[in-house]
Design an enzyme around this catalytic site. Structure first.
Site, PDB file in Angstrom:
ATOM      1  N   GLY A 163       0.745  -1.210   0.041  1.00  0.00           N
ATOM      2  CA  GLY A 163      -0.285  -0.081  -0.050  1.00  0.00           C
ATOM      3  C   GLY A 163       0.775   1.238   0.108  1.00  0.00           C
ATOM      4  O   GLY A 163       1.673   1.445  -1.076  1.00  0.00           O
ATOM      5  N   ILE A 164       0.623   2.092   0.950  1.00  0.00           N
ATOM      6  CA  ILE A 164       1.299   3.607   0.904  1.00  0.00           C
ATOM      7  C   ILE A 164       1.773   3.747   2.482  1.00  0.00           C
ATOM      8  O   ILE A 164       1.757   2.759   3.302  1.00  0.00           O
ATOM      9  CB  ILE A 164       0.371   4.571   0.882  1.00  0.00           C
ATOM     10  CG1 ILE A 164      -0.899   4.593   2.234  1.00  0.00           C
ATOM     11  CG2 ILE A 164      -0.666   4.472  -0.470  1.00  0.00           C
ATOM     12  CD1 ILE A 164      -1.752   5.811   1.952  1.00  0.00           C
ATOM     13  N   CYS A 181      13.570   4.515  -3.605  1.00  0.00           N
ATOM     14  CA  CYS A 181      12.704   4.129  -4.931  1.00  0.00           C
ATOM     15  C   CYS A 181      13.599   4.547  -6.301  1.00  0.00           C
ATOM     16  O   CYS A 181      13.036   4.885  -7.300  1.00  0.00           O
ATOM     17  CB  CYS A 181      11.483   5.211  -5.048  1.00  0.00           C
ATOM     18  SG  CYS A 181      10.429   4.832  -3.621  1.00  0.00           S
TER      19      CYS A 181
END
Length: 223
Positions: A163-164, A181
């Site tokens: 999810g987040i 990332c």
């Protein structure tokens, strides 16, 4: 349209107050997603914090793990590259049935992004998407852009999990052990670093209200 993501069936809203080891969380998510796929369980949003760790998504490059001995490193089936999780970061795992939401993965990811953006707006932070970059970003008055939230999801039988993660008040120095990332030219920030609220209960309230506007009603999980 993001409006197609709304379902009328209430989604369980679960909040864990203790830190949850990453492998335990992944195991629980996978089991819940399988139960949802079989029609045996409700969809669920699970809010939690992890002990300090690095997680490698399916696109992670070994060279982006700068300090492999710093924290435990876990391989993850979610999309994306390396990310950090730890205390002071609100992780929200989304176990949702995309069969009820048009089976549109792009719309789903946009919905997750909008959930973060709307939550941060409620906390007096202007955040936005950036073309070609994963996650949600803030732009400072001097033009610097920093990441405040990450997104990484996986789908199995059209059920999402992972999810987040929103940086509320984590130790930002912990991000230096990875290239977050895969993006080295921009930094990371948090609500605390921006001088905003670090009260997790207030963040959670904003998360729930923003979520319901995009994905539909929630009901407290029975634990």
């Amino acid at each position: 349209m993001i409006s197609t993501l709304i379902s009328d069936t209430p989604i369980e809203w679960r909040v864990s107050r203790e830190t949850i080891p990453y492998p335990d969380a992944v195991s629980e998510m996978e089991a819940r997603a399988a139960s949802i796929a079989r029609g045996e369980a409700r969809e669920q949003i699970w809010l939690l914090e992890h002990p300090p760790l690095y997680s490698a998504g399916t696109s992670a490059k070994p060279s982006d793990l700068v300090d492999p001995a710093r924290f435990d490193v876990f391989s993850s089936g979610r999309g994306g590259q390396y990310t950090y999780h730890g205390p002071g970061q609100r992780v929200a795992y989304a176990m949702l049935d995309l069969r009820l939401r048009g089976r549109d993965v792009s719309a789903f990811v946009r919905g997750l992004e909008q959930w973060i953006i709307d939550t941060l707006a409620a906390l007096d932070v202007v955040a936005e998407r950036k073309t070609g970059r994963v996650g949600v970003w803030v732009t400072h008055d001097d033009g610097r852009e920093e990441k405040i939230a990450a997104i990484g999801v996986r789908l199995k039988k059209w059920i999402s999990f992972h999810g987040i993660a929103i940086n509320v008040a984590p130790d930002l120095s912990h991000f230096s052990g990875i290239v977050p990332c895969g993006i080295s030219e921009h930094g990371v920030t948090s609500l605390s670093a921006l001088g905003k609220t670090t009260d997790m209960a207030i963040v959670d309230k904003a998360l729930r209200q923003s979520f319901e506007a995009i994905f539909g009603p929630t009901v407290n999980a029975k634990l």
